[in-house]
Design a protein around this motif. Structure first.
Motif, PDB file in Angstrom:
ATOM      1  N   MET A   1       0.741  -1.003  -0.015  1.00 56.27           N
ATOM      2  CA  MET A   1      -0.057   0.101  -0.167  1.00 56.27           C
ATOM      3  C   MET A   1       0.913   1.114  -0.043  1.00 56.27           C
ATOM      4  O   MET A   1       1.747   1.032   0.730  1.00 56.27           O
ATOM      5  N   THR A  44       6.357  11.417   9.280  1.00 53.32           N
ATOM      6  CA  THR A  44       6.640   9.959   9.990  1.00 53.32           C
ATOM      7  C   THR A  44       5.763   9.843  10.808  1.00 53.32           C
ATOM      8  O   THR A  44       6.441   9.653  11.874  1.00 53.32           O
ATOM      9  N   PHE A  45       5.277   8.374  11.231  1.00 53.54           N
ATOM     10  CA  PHE A  45       4.655   8.084  12.074  1.00 53.54           C
ATOM     11  C   PHE A  45       5.699   6.899  12.705  1.00 53.54           C
ATOM     12  O   PHE A  45       6.238   6.215  12.040  1.00 53.54           O
ATOM     13  N   ASP A  46       6.486   5.955  13.761  1.00 49.90           N
ATOM     14  CA  ASP A  46       7.104   5.598  14.274  1.00 49.90           C
ATOM     15  C   ASP A  46       6.182   4.331  14.805  1.00 49.90           C
ATOM     16  O   ASP A  46       4.613   4.118  14.631  1.00 49.90           O
ATOM     17  N   LYS A  65       2.067  -0.091   8.575  1.00 53.63           N
ATOM     18  CA  LYS A  65       2.911   0.580   7.764  1.00 53.63           C
ATOM     19  C   LYS A  65       3.143   0.869   7.093  1.00 53.63           C
ATOM     20  O   LYS A  65       4.231   1.597   7.374  1.00 53.63           O
ATOM     21  N   ILE A  69       5.959   5.063   5.897  1.00 51.27           N
ATOM     22  CA  ILE A  69       6.949   5.612   5.399  1.00 51.27           C
ATOM     23  C   ILE A  69       7.272   6.468   5.407  1.00 51.27           C
ATOM     24  O   ILE A  69       6.812   7.701   5.742  1.00 51.27           O
TER      25      ILE A  69
ATOM     26  N   GLU I  12       7.321  -1.984  -4.026  1.00 51.47           N
ATOM     27  CA  GLU I  12       6.034  -2.959  -3.667  1.00 51.47           C
ATOM     28  C   GLU I  12       7.177  -4.310  -2.806  1.00 51.47           C
ATOM     29  O   GLU I  12       6.846  -4.616  -1.586  1.00 51.47           O
ATOM     30  N   GLN I  15       9.718  -3.452  -0.321  1.00 46.55           N
ATOM     31  CA  GLN I  15       8.829  -2.764   1.313  1.00 46.55           C
ATOM     32  C   GLN I  15       8.614  -4.189   2.317  1.00 46.55           C
ATOM     33  O   GLN I  15       8.480  -4.414   2.883  1.00 46.55           O
TER      34      GLN I  15
ATOM     35  N   ASP J 110      14.609   9.281   8.289  1.00 49.71           N
ATOM     36  CA  ASP J 110      14.016  10.889   7.991  1.00 49.71           C
ATOM     37  C   ASP J 110      14.559  11.651   8.018  1.00 49.71           C
ATOM     38  O   ASP J 110      14.631  12.373   9.186  1.00 49.71           O
ATOM     39  N   LYS J 146       9.918  16.365  15.523  1.00 50.99           N
ATOM     40  CA  LYS J 146       8.620  15.689  15.826  1.00 50.99           C
ATOM     41  C   LYS J 146       8.619  16.244  17.320  1.00 50.99           C
ATOM     42  O   LYS J 146       9.656  16.353  18.303  1.00 50.99           O
TER      43      LYS J 146
END
Lengths: 147, 147, 147, 147, 147, 147, 147, 147, 147, 147
Positions: A1, A44-46, A65, A69, I12, I15, J110, J146
């Motif tokens: 995705m 970006t989230f951890d 997931k 990214i 994809e 990843q 990042d 963040k």
């Protein structure tokens, strides 16, 4: 995705469940501005944050997931902005950009305000003459290196 | 004398006399940000302010008059900005514009932050890890009218 | 459901049922111009309005909900406009924009006409030499704040 | 003398003599909006009008002649406009252009509002909640010809 | 059905049945140029015309209805045109636009040639040195209104 | 002397002496459209023509020589045009460009109408319902070569 | 089937069957450059050519028919080109365009090299210092018509 | 003296003395195309060449020196070109760019034709059906390096 | 399968299997920068490389074949870049482009650094004051050919 | 004196005296790249550096002062660049920008490479197969904050 599909799914789930950005921000213990930007695919989230968000919104592991990214930033923005709210911010850069440059140079010398080592806060202040919005930008001053 | 020529003359006089924006701002009892923007031709001085500025910078009555013209705003700006300092502000709109829209809508409903009924402040904050720049934007919330 | 899909569904239903914008406007007790703009995704219906519209057009609750989203404004517009009718409005800004600026400044001082605290009316006037269209723009005058 | 130089000279003389657009409009018996547009080089004065204006502003026969040239319209406009006042007009086209198209088509059929067989009026209306600006656009409806 | 889908269906049916624009134009008793423009979504058929066209091309009532929508004009054009045939027309405006302006002003005074109250004809003329194309543009002269 | 300076001098002399394009065209025995285009720097006069024009307008040999330079065409045009008269021509290409392509292909096969082996005529036709402008474009049909 | 879908199908079949442009060109007895351009949708095959190509590539009658449509040229090109090979051609126009204009005018007078009555050839020349590519453009000289 | 002023002076002197590019090219023993490009400020003369040119055109040592500056290339070009002759070259890139890419790749593999290690020749070929222009581009094939 | 679909499938798979660019680069014995660029569709794998990559990522023969297509380069890039990381590279060209030109000319004469006969390396250097990124561009110097 | 005039004077003096950038760089004990960028108005000299440069080039105190102004960066750059040398750098961003983003993210997480806390070096490397240019970019890695 990919990240765009992921963003659309999060926003749809959030709308359906009527959950606010503020609620999600508190759940992951972050500022509402940063949290909103990360949901919109600009930060970006951890792993821990992604997990909490997917639990709140009842989304699966693929989304979890994809939220981790490193995104392509700014690709969905329209410049000059067509939306009046976003255009007013653009207009502030158009009208006051050079002013900000001169004042920063006078106060701190030749350098820039970082947009990376940077935080932002947005508050509504109630006011009998009409409420006000207060946006605070806080970035590290980076002096130009000579070599 | 048109406003562009007037701006160039004020800046040249200011450089020659080594006078800061802060100094001029204090002399007319205004914030440095507003004062700088008005010198750069983005806001209008009233008669008293124009007179004080021309005395400080030793400029004649033609300049004094021209400082009171309602200016064409934003015409000298380059968009997207080429200067790194101004570009970082543009990048904040590019990357965080939609975020700001969502947060304001969540906090205050459908409307915008005015860029006209609006003030701005810029501060340098000393910091052992590197100084920081703090820009505060403060605008009236204008809800969309229905009719 | 996002706002674009919602708009397309409303317009299709409206065409099929041969219902006018005027009819919908009266049903929700609003001006035809505002109503049309909100259907086209440039303004927001409240819950009551959205409900009435969906009843008239026989649309379901998803549409009703989507009509209440705060929209991204202006994103579907083409600038400069290719459609002759819309281009003529653009041409008026092109040819008379500076004129309007000078006349407003002469009449009201340094400030702008708001496009947010704003209403518009459109009338057809019958005329033996050829009918005429009359568009009235009515916005709050916002003086530039000094600080 | 070309029209651009002529415009600059008229505006400078007008500023120096502190004469309003309204004053000039009355002297030639025309609306302030049309008069301002013609001074700014977007419409053409006839010989009588040009003569009166040059007498009021104490300008010579070369200017008088140049005021009668059929001008290149719109060449000095910046699009999208950078000046906030003019941008708000542009934003109205951006946000409400399609709305205006649909309402005119519903009221008058397939055709346009002329920007040539066209007049405009601008009024300031005093209002305790803040003054308002009212702009009225009045153009002939031109139906699309079939052949 | 929106107008773009409708256009694609008409063109596909026309290709399959090998029917010319000229044939359709005669069937509805209109000029080939106007007919072609309306098929391509730049003008509007009335109910009778739409019915005849759908009979000729064996298309259903949805298409018939869509052919009567007032179209968004010009949205599919590429400017500057990439197709050499269309570019040559653009080049004529580029190279001769100002010439046409001067000649019309000299012959008819300040005003424009309407593109709405307007007809066009296209003919091929056989010529031993190479055939020629003759395009005739015929528009109402609209003098600028003064007010 | 380059061609731009030359053009400006010819137009100024023409205005001062109140001489029409038609008058100059007759003097050199050419169509008014071609003559105007060549004066505006879009076509080239031969030695005889240049001489006659300079005699009529009382200009010297440097201008006479410059009128014979092969010009850079189209460089002074603004696209999209801001002047309403020229824009209407542009709009015709925008709205009818694809129509013209289809009609020429149907009448003459795959090829273009030349804008080089090309003439144009402009006439005003008096008409009780309002005068009309008739522009005739006449260009050689060039079929695409296969190899 | 429109021309874009047709092009994609031909290219996919060609890749799958590992057939060269040269092979197809020989089969229809045309130059590889013209043949490639026609496959890419920039020129038109006649009925015989289309038939041979569809036999070679094992494609059906719909493709055969679509290969004979007069195409919209240039619509898939990106300008300025992003691909380095195509950009180098664009750079030649950028750097040498005016040079080519001056040399053609000096050799042949006022006129252009046609891009319609035009052929092109591309050869690889082996060379010990590194192979070279030779592109030959051959177009009819069209003198500007005077009228 | 910068290169732009230098170019203008050389061209003016060349026009006045009625000297051809071919004549200058022979005097310095170079091809007319390269010589013209260097005069137009797109290539660099060495000291000997600059000296000969200044003798032919009777120009002084400042010009001689300026002709040896490494120029900023392409800055005076207008893209897309407005001049029909130069546009036709641009159109060839637009219409045939992808074709040239495919043919070069088929003949020589992945790489480009250099626009630096590159020569060009332009010839007029007399032809009873109308003279033709032949432009030959000859550049080194540079294969993409892998690492 | 075209190259864009192929790229999406490789990314994809990469990843999902959590395989790094470095790992793939080592498997085919190439630099990580070149390998990444080829995966992203900016360079071409040979048959052996394509095979290894498809084995690592468990992809089929269609992908293997598509990885060997000579790609259209640069088509997915956004210029000016919206992503802050890529924009900083663009800013270096904006701010230092002319500097690089002058230094290369001073060191090597008139010519360019090739972007085709070219390699790049990217390293992270650990540093107590903050890690640094080091990008090395290495291209052949190509002197301008004279002819 | 503004910075643009100052730059032009320094470059003219440098050309006249035939002094290299390398010579100036050594005199002020800085790298040639930084020194060249500062002369071209992209970085700021301090008082000591400005004094040394004006002594070397025999320029007066006004220039000395102007060399210390904090410049508007990037305003003279043309994007996309027309000069082939600068374009190749732009092309590297176009073709390899995303590659650089992926490799930096894989190596450092990042964040971005700073273009402010940044140095650059340019070397010519002699090579029997043709000399090479080596450009080294060295910037601080800034991780996204963040909050």
């Amino acid at each position: 995705m990919n990240r765009e599909v992921c963003t659309a799914m999060v926003i749809e789930a959030k709308q359906e469940k009527q959950i606010t950005y503020q609620h999600i921000a508190q759940a992951i213990n972050r500022n509402i501005v940063w949290t909103t930007s990360a949901i919109l695919g600009q930060n970006t989230f951890d792993a821990t944050e992604a997990k909490i968000i997917c639990e709140i919104l009842d989304l699966d592991a693929t989304v979890e997931k994809a939220l981790q990214i490193f995104p392509e930033k700014g690709v969905t923005a329209i410049m000059p902005p067509t939306d009046p709210l976003i255009y007013r911010l653009y207009e502030i850069v158009l009208v006051y950009g050079e002013t900000i440059k001169q004042v920063i140079h006078e106060k701190a010398g030749d350098g820039i305000m970082s947009a990376i080592d940077f935080t932002m806060d947005i508050e509504k202040e109630e006011n009998p003459k009409g409420d006000r919005i207060k946006i605070t930008l806080d970035g590290k001053f980076l002096p130009y290196k000579k070599w």
